[in-house]
Design a protein around this motif. Structure first.
Motif, PDB file in Angstrom:
ATOM      1  N   PRO A  54      -5.935   5.011   6.293  1.00 50.26           N
ATOM      2  CA  PRO A  54      -5.640   4.426   5.003  1.00 50.26           C
ATOM      3  C   PRO A  54      -6.690   4.608   4.082  1.00 50.26           C
ATOM      4  O   PRO A  54      -7.976   4.480   4.578  1.00 50.26           O
ATOM      5  CB  PRO A  54      -5.263   3.111   5.054  1.00 50.26           C
ATOM      6  CG  PRO A  54      -4.798   3.104   6.478  1.00 50.26           C
ATOM      7  CD  PRO A  54      -5.364   4.131   7.386  1.00 50.26           C
ATOM      8  N   ASP A  93      -5.171   7.944  15.552  1.00 43.75           N
ATOM      9  CA  ASP A  93      -6.363   7.070  15.688  1.00 43.75           C
ATOM     10  C   ASP A  93      -6.066   5.777  15.465  1.00 43.75           C
ATOM     11  O   ASP A  93      -5.069   5.298  14.959  1.00 43.75           O
ATOM     12  CB  ASP A  93      -7.431   7.762  14.853  1.00 43.75           C
ATOM     13  CG  ASP A  93      -8.819   7.744  15.316  1.00 43.75           C
ATOM     14  OD1 ASP A  93      -9.919   8.260  14.590  1.00 43.75           O
ATOM     15  OD2 ASP A  93      -8.930   7.033  16.303  1.00 43.75           O
ATOM     16  N   VAL A  94      -6.838   4.809  16.226  1.00 45.73           N
ATOM     17  CA  VAL A  94      -6.818   3.703  15.865  1.00 45.73           C
ATOM     18  C   VAL A  94      -6.959   2.948  14.499  1.00 45.73           C
ATOM     19  O   VAL A  94      -7.581   3.414  13.598  1.00 45.73           O
ATOM     20  CB  VAL A  94      -7.840   2.854  16.793  1.00 45.73           C
ATOM     21  CG1 VAL A  94      -7.669   2.870  18.221  1.00 45.73           C
ATOM     22  CG2 VAL A  94      -9.454   3.219  16.465  1.00 45.73           C
ATOM     23  N   GLY A  95      -5.952   2.390  14.068  1.00 50.37           N
ATOM     24  CA  GLY A  95      -5.747   1.670  12.701  1.00 50.37           C
ATOM     25  C   GLY A  95      -5.353   2.621  11.606  1.00 50.37           C
ATOM     26  O   GLY A  95      -5.384   2.552  10.486  1.00 50.37           O
ATOM     27  N   SER A  96      -4.769   3.670  12.333  1.00 45.47           N
ATOM     28  CA  SER A  96      -4.183   4.874  11.313  1.00 45.47           C
ATOM     29  C   SER A  96      -2.832   4.396  10.561  1.00 45.47           C
ATOM     30  O   SER A  96      -2.329   5.201   9.763  1.00 45.47           O
ATOM     31  CB  SER A  96      -4.245   6.173  11.865  1.00 45.47           C
ATOM     32  OG  SER A  96      -3.478   6.001  13.182  1.00 45.47           O
ATOM     33  N   GLY A  97      -2.333   3.572  11.125  1.00 44.80           N
ATOM     34  CA  GLY A  97      -0.990   3.058  10.602  1.00 44.80           C
ATOM     35  C   GLY A  97       0.238   3.569  11.088  1.00 44.80           C
ATOM     36  O   GLY A  97       1.268   4.094  10.680  1.00 44.80           O
ATOM     37  N   LYS A  98       0.334   3.577  12.417  1.00 45.81           N
ATOM     38  CA  LYS A  98       1.472   3.905  13.298  1.00 45.81           C
ATOM     39  C   LYS A  98       2.506   3.047  13.381  1.00 45.81           C
ATOM     40  O   LYS A  98       3.731   3.269  13.233  1.00 45.81           O
ATOM     41  CB  LYS A  98       0.903   4.501  14.722  1.00 45.81           C
ATOM     42  CG  LYS A  98      -0.074   5.400  14.665  1.00 45.81           C
ATOM     43  CD  LYS A  98      -0.237   5.679  16.223  1.00 45.81           C
ATOM     44  CE  LYS A  98      -1.345   4.595  16.771  1.00 45.81           C
ATOM     45  NZ  LYS A  98      -2.593   4.342  16.400  1.00 45.81           N
ATOM     46  N   THR A  99       2.022   1.623  13.308  1.00 43.98           N
ATOM     47  CA  THR A  99       2.894   0.403  13.750  1.00 43.98           C
ATOM     48  C   THR A  99       4.105   0.432  12.484  1.00 43.98           C
ATOM     49  O   THR A  99       5.300   0.407  12.556  1.00 43.98           O
ATOM     50  CB  THR A  99       2.448  -0.932  13.721  1.00 43.98           C
ATOM     51  OG1 THR A  99       1.241  -0.774  14.550  1.00 43.98           O
ATOM     52  CG2 THR A  99       3.335  -2.062  14.064  1.00 43.98           C
ATOM     53  N   GLN A 147       1.274   9.750   7.123  1.00 40.37           N
ATOM     54  CA  GLN A 147       2.309   8.698   7.622  1.00 40.37           C
ATOM     55  C   GLN A 147       3.808   9.361   6.793  1.00 40.37           C
ATOM     56  O   GLN A 147       4.603   9.511   7.562  1.00 40.37           O
ATOM     57  CB  GLN A 147       2.023   7.598   6.814  1.00 40.37           C
ATOM     58  CG  GLN A 147       0.970   6.548   7.637  1.00 40.37           C
ATOM     59  CD  GLN A 147       0.761   5.384   7.157  1.00 40.37           C
ATOM     60  OE1 GLN A 147       0.454   5.342   5.754  1.00 40.37           O
ATOM     61  NE2 GLN A 147       0.697   4.151   7.922  1.00 40.37           N
ATOM     62  N   TYR A 189       0.910  -1.180   0.038  1.00 45.10           N
ATOM     63  CA  TYR A 189       0.110   0.187   0.150  1.00 45.10           C
ATOM     64  C   TYR A 189       0.802   1.211   0.044  1.00 45.10           C
ATOM     65  O   TYR A 189       2.095   1.071   0.307  1.00 45.10           O
ATOM     66  CB  TYR A 189      -0.756   0.006   1.257  1.00 45.10           C
ATOM     67  CG  TYR A 189      -0.097  -0.153   2.556  1.00 45.10           C
ATOM     68  CD1 TYR A 189      -0.299  -1.580   3.131  1.00 45.10           C
ATOM     69  CD2 TYR A 189       0.619   0.715   3.005  1.00 45.10           C
ATOM     70  CE1 TYR A 189       0.438  -1.654   4.346  1.00 45.10           C
ATOM     71  CE2 TYR A 189       1.232   0.728   4.171  1.00 45.10           C
ATOM     72  CZ  TYR A 189       1.297  -0.609   4.947  1.00 45.10           C
ATOM     73  OH  TYR A 189       1.830  -0.925   5.992  1.00 45.10           O
ATOM     74  N   ALA A 190       0.307   2.648  -0.429  1.00 47.58           N
ATOM     75  CA  ALA A 190       1.057   3.646  -0.392  1.00 47.58           C
ATOM     76  C   ALA A 190       0.912   4.172   1.036  1.00 47.58           C
ATOM     77  O   ALA A 190      -0.261   4.207   1.560  1.00 47.58           O
ATOM     78  CB  ALA A 190       0.374   4.589  -1.512  1.00 47.58           C
ATOM     79  N   LEU A 191       1.913   4.726   1.327  1.00 41.01           N
ATOM     80  CA  LEU A 191       1.756   5.622   2.745  1.00 41.01           C
ATOM     81  C   LEU A 191       0.952   6.599   2.581  1.00 41.01           C
ATOM     82  O   LEU A 191       0.591   7.273   1.634  1.00 41.01           O
ATOM     83  CB  LEU A 191       3.196   6.023   3.237  1.00 41.01           C
ATOM     84  CG  LEU A 191       4.380   5.095   3.732  1.00 41.01           C
ATOM     85  CD1 LEU A 191       5.366   5.790   4.378  1.00 41.01           C
ATOM     86  CD2 LEU A 191       3.739   4.195   4.793  1.00 41.01           C
ATOM     87  N   THR A 192       0.146   6.986   3.590  1.00 34.67           N
ATOM     88  CA  THR A 192      -1.013   8.261   3.684  1.00 34.67           C
ATOM     89  C   THR A 192       0.037   9.553   3.706  1.00 34.67           C
ATOM     90  O   THR A 192       1.031   9.354   4.158  1.00 34.67           O
ATOM     91  CB  THR A 192      -1.785   8.140   4.706  1.00 34.67           C
ATOM     92  OG1 THR A 192      -0.932   8.220   5.918  1.00 34.67           O
ATOM     93  CG2 THR A 192      -2.613   6.808   4.791  1.00 34.67           C
TER      94      THR A 192
HETATM   95  N1  LIG Z   1      -1.166   3.442   4.153  1.00 35.10           N
HETATM   96  C1  LIG Z   1      -1.753   2.518   4.534  1.00 35.10           C
HETATM   97  N2  LIG Z   1      -2.741   1.908   3.514  1.00 35.10           N
HETATM   98  C2  LIG Z   1      -3.237   0.896   3.697  1.00 35.10           C
HETATM   99  N3  LIG Z   1      -3.071  -0.046   4.851  1.00 35.10           N
HETATM  100  C3  LIG Z   1      -2.421   0.499   5.869  1.00 35.10           C
HETATM  101  C4  LIG Z   1      -1.559   1.648   5.626  1.00 35.10           C
HETATM  102  N4  LIG Z   1      -0.587   1.867   7.015  1.00 35.10           N
HETATM  103  C5  LIG Z   1      -0.970   0.594   7.524  1.00 35.10           C
HETATM  104  N5  LIG Z   1      -1.833  -0.202   7.011  1.00 35.10           N
HETATM  105  C6  LIG Z   1      -2.334  -1.476   7.559  1.00 35.10           C
HETATM  106  O1  LIG Z   1      -3.494  -1.103   8.477  1.00 35.10           O
HETATM  107  C7  LIG Z   1      -3.734  -1.812   9.822  1.00 35.10           C
HETATM  108  C8  LIG Z   1      -3.408  -1.092  10.868  1.00 35.10           C
HETATM  109  O2  LIG Z   1      -2.220  -0.487  11.194  1.00 35.10           O
HETATM  110  P1  LIG Z   1      -1.575  -0.331  12.434  1.00 35.10           P
HETATM  111  O3  LIG Z   1      -1.636  -1.443  12.931  1.00 35.10           O
HETATM  112  O4  LIG Z   1      -0.271   0.412  12.141  1.00 35.10           O
HETATM  113  O5  LIG Z   1      -2.606   0.850  13.064  1.00 35.10           O
HETATM  114  P2  LIG Z   1      -2.125   1.516  14.286  1.00 35.10           P
HETATM  115  O6  LIG Z   1      -2.353   2.716  14.091  1.00 35.10           O
HETATM  116  O7  LIG Z   1      -0.998   0.985  15.061  1.00 35.10           O
HETATM  117  O8  LIG Z   1      -3.489   1.076  15.227  1.00 35.10           O
HETATM  118  P3  LIG Z   1      -3.637   0.740  16.697  1.00 35.10           P
HETATM  119  O9  LIG Z   1      -3.527   2.008  17.436  1.00 35.10           O
HETATM  120  O10 LIG Z   1      -5.069   0.340  16.644  1.00 35.10           O
HETATM  121  O11 LIG Z   1      -2.666  -0.252  16.965  1.00 35.10           O
HETATM  122  C9  LIG Z   1      -2.501  -2.938   9.307  1.00 35.10           C
HETATM  123  O12 LIG Z   1      -2.919  -4.105   9.013  1.00 35.10           O
HETATM  124  C10 LIG Z   1      -1.529  -2.161   8.350  1.00 35.10           C
HETATM  125  O13 LIG Z   1      -0.752  -3.004   7.465  1.00 35.10           O
END
Ligand SMILES: Nc1ncnc2c1ncn2[C@@H]1O[C@H](COP(=O)(O)OP(=O)(O)OP(=O)(O)O)[C@@H](O)[C@H]1O
Length: 684
Positions: free
Chosen positions: A438, A285-291, A261, A255-258
């Motif tokens: 994302p 936010d939760v699921g925003s792609g921090k990891t 990100q 996927y492309a970074l937002t």
């Molecule tokens: N830019 C992106 N586009 C699409 N998918 C993405 C993108 N960045 C991360 N993801 C995917 O989205 C999912 C959630 O990412 P991640 O676990 O990093 O979220 P998070 O911000 O850490 O959430 P939380 O706070 O709930 O842990 C993962 O499966 C990850 O692979």
């Protein structure tokens, strides 16, 4: 008697009970008195059945009307019977509660206390508490504290221990300077401790709570200032350069970074190449792609020849990060040599891990708090990624310094707190915000329902599982009896199994399980060998199973909106449409209005803002709401005004007496020095 008095020295507490308190991390009188009630029960006068309010806890005085019918469904024994008073009848249901049959005698009156619900046009009550009238009337008229418990430790035992401790406790000089107590109109610490456990009414409890919340924020912010002074002088002794590996990984991702990100990644890269040590918060936010940002930072660190570490608040999450890092390493041939380090590993496994870490062969260490506490030594640790539960304060920094000089730090936070609060709470850090989800994300579909809806929800769950998806169901409690009228994981799992086809694999997870068992369940869920996972909020932080598309939260009225939003964030992390079902045990207008906000938004920052607006000073959803940032009693959402006043008081105090050398400030200085060296101030 003072804070350091051992719990076993309290009259009526023996070895066995002391061990039970130990399970709640209560080993001395200080811990017992700071183990604040999680809620209160007010035992009101019983009402006639015809006046019982649907959806709210109440008590009725009634007697058995007919026989107690028992039926077995798999390993669940269900008791059904009817109770009557002059005004009507209620149909009672109990699951696996054998004592009821022997307790109730025909023709005698009892007090039944629970939540009456309308089902199929009649009044029903599940798992109601039963009292003899003479017992019940002793409890009416005062607020009875409700404590967090563990199997074998009853609320009564905790209440008696607190009463004993208070009767013999000697409160020293109040450490909060007189001028602050007066300006902020706060009662003394001793009075606050007494009243938080045994308030004569709600007003008195609020006054006590306000002093204790003020203290918690005040001490936290005072220590934060020490961190800031400490951080400001740290030079970057691990200069890093841009490396091809990070660019290659970004291009290889599916996927492309937002935009957000990319922006945050740029800020991190600048820090790692800069003059000063990085102390940066990544808030998103939760699921925003921090990891992935964390992994990129660690990859830059490792590619420059240094070691990196990643801390998670739970073993389950640490393993998840370790699996993800191992997969990324294999798939994209990255220079990571990941090593997992958790408290539940055997001594032999730990020794081997320490060896790999000390030699520098393991260049990415992932684990729980253990990785900076245990005996692990590092070769050249340059970057630690942690989370808000374990953010480093004065004490942790010293521990960390023992692992590596002037280590760069990234704190990851999914707490969508408004910027005004973030600047106060993270005053020691630079702040980066990932404020974009994302693109491929489908907004989660939400609904707020009453318990009547459960059957329909179970049919929906069945359909989703048959389509190959997975499901979370959240209950506030682990086991029966912890919290009046709330669902508990263990009996709920049994009920759910009997409501779903046997081929659907249902299991439970909660914080009191052995770590190895928790890891096992999460691994099975991640491998799709478990279809429905019933859990407490222990899965709230960070769990990432993209195939899970349904989140059902029982007793949603007992959670703050921010916490519900965190839970909802466990789904909607992949390309499938996800759903969230908030089941409310109360149909009070205010509750439904509050939960309705979740119906109209998936944006954590908006929800947190609305949550703040909705809560007045007296609006207490349980004595403390969210486990966010590890505060024992303060809640950053419902106590925002206290937080701001604590900040003003710290600023004024340090402006006047930066080293706390004035006589009137000596008790505070002593308390701070002692607190920072003895208590595990995770957030300080
Ligand atoms: N830019 C992106 N586009 C699409 N998918 C993405 C993108 N960045 C991360 N993801 C995917 O989205 C999912 C959630 O990412 P991640 O676990 O990093 O979220 P998070 O911000 O850490 O959430 P939380 O706070 O709930 O842990 C993962 O499966 C990850 O692979």
């Amino acid at each position: 008697m003072d804070d350091s008095t051992n719990i076993i020295d309290i009259k009526g507490i023996g070895e066995k009970t002391a061990k039970l308190f130990g399970k709640l991390n209560i080993n001395d009188v200080g811990g017992l008195l700071r183990n604040y009630p999680r809620d209160y029960e007010t035992f009101k006068e019983p009402v006639m059945i015809s006046d019982a309010p649907a959806g709210e806890i109440c008590s009725v005085r009634a007697c058995l009307a007919g026989n107690i019918a028992a039926k077995k469904v798999r390993n669940l024994t269900i008791l059904n019977f009817e109770i009557r008073d002059a005004g009507g009848q209620i149909f009672m249901t109990y699951f696996n509660t054998s004592y009821v049959k022997s307790m109730l005698k025909k023709g005698l009156f009892y007090i039944f206390r629970g939540i009456p619900l309308k089902k199929g046009g009649r009044f029903v009550m599940e798992q109601a508490k039963i009292y003899k009238p003479e017992e019940y009337f002793k409890l009416t008229g005062v607020m009875q504290p409700r404590y967090s418990l563990t199997a074998g430790l009853t609320n009564n035992m905790v209440t008696k221990a607190v009463k004993q401790a208070l009767a013999h406790y000697r409160f020293g000089e109040d450490y909060l300077p007189e001028e602050i107590r007066e300006t902020q109109q706060l009662i003394s610490y001793g009075q606050a401790i007494e009243d938080i456990h045994f308030p004569k009414d709600f007003e008195e409890m609020l006054i006590a709570r306000r002093r204790l919340v003020f203290d918690e924020f005040f001490l936290f912010l005072l220590a934060l200032r020490k961190c800031k002074e400490h951080n400001e002088v740290l030079q970057n002794i691990y200069p890093m350069v841009e490396v091809a590996e990070t660019k290659r990984l970004i291009e290889a991702l599916p996927y492309a970074l937002t935009g957000a990100q990319k922006r945050v990644w740029e800020e991190i890269r600048q820090d790692l190449q800069g003059e000063k040590v990085m102390n940066r918060l990544i808030q998103g936010d939760v699921g925003s792609g921090k990891t992935i940002l964390a992994f990129l930072s660690l990859l830059m660190c490792v590619s420059n020849g240094y070691q990196g570490a990643m801390m998670a608040p739970t073993e389950v999450l640490a393993r998840q990060h370790f699996e993800a890092a191992s997969k990324l390493t294999a798939k994209y041939k990255l220079p990571f040599v990941p090593m997992l380090l958790t408290g539940s590993m055997t001594a032999k496994e730990k020794r081997e891990a320490y060896e790999e870490i000390k030699s520098g062969r393991a260049n990415l260490v992932i684990g729980t708090h253990a990785l900076i506490q245990e005996k692990a030594e590092y070769k050249n640790l340059a970057l630690v990624v942690t989370d808000e539960q374990h953010r480093f304060g004065v004490r942790q920094r010293e521990t960390l310094a023992g692992k590596g000089e002037n280590v760069h730090v990234i704190v990851m936070s999914a707490t969508p707190i408004p910027r005004t609060l973030a600047i106060i709470l993270y005053g020691d850090l630079d702040i980066s915000i990932v404020d974009e989800l994302p693109a491929n994300r489908l907004p989660i579909k939400n609904c707020v329902v009453s318990t009547d809806y459960r059957e329909k929800a179970y049919r929906f769950i069945e359909k989703e599982v048959q389509a190959g998806r997975q499901v979370y169901v959240i209950c506030p409690m682990v086991e029966e009896g912890e919290l009046e009228g709330a669902e508990n994981v263990i009996s709920y799992t049994e009920k759910l199994k009997s409501a779903l086809p046997s081929k659907i694999q249902t299991a439970y997870l909660h914080g009191k399980m052995r770590p190895a068992d928790k890891n096992q369940v999460m691994e099975e869920f991640a491998k799709r060998n478990i279809d429905v996972l019933v859990s407490t909020t222990v899965i709230e932080v960070g769990i990432n199973v993209p195939n899970a598309t349904v989140m059902m939260v029982e007793n949603a009225e007992r959670f703050g909106l921010a916490q519900l939003h965190q839970l909802r964030g466990r789904v909607g992390r992949g390309e499938h449409q996800s759903y969230c079902i908030f089941v409310s045990g109360s149909d009070k207008k205010q509750t439904m209005e509050r939960l309705d906000i979740l119906n109209h938004s998936n944006d954590g920052f908006f929800i947190a803002g609305e949550d703040l607006k909705l809560r007045g000073p007296g609006d207490l959803f349980g004595i403390r709401q969210s486990g966010i940032m590890n505060f024992k009693i303060g809640d950053i959402y419902q106590d925002t005004d206290v937080l701001k006043r604590a900040k003003e008081s710290v600023d004024a105090l340090l402006l006047r007496d930066e080293k706390l050398e004035e006589d009137g400030h000596l008790p505070l200085k002593l308390y701070m020095d002692e607190a920072l060296n003895s208590v595990d101030f995770r957030t300080i």
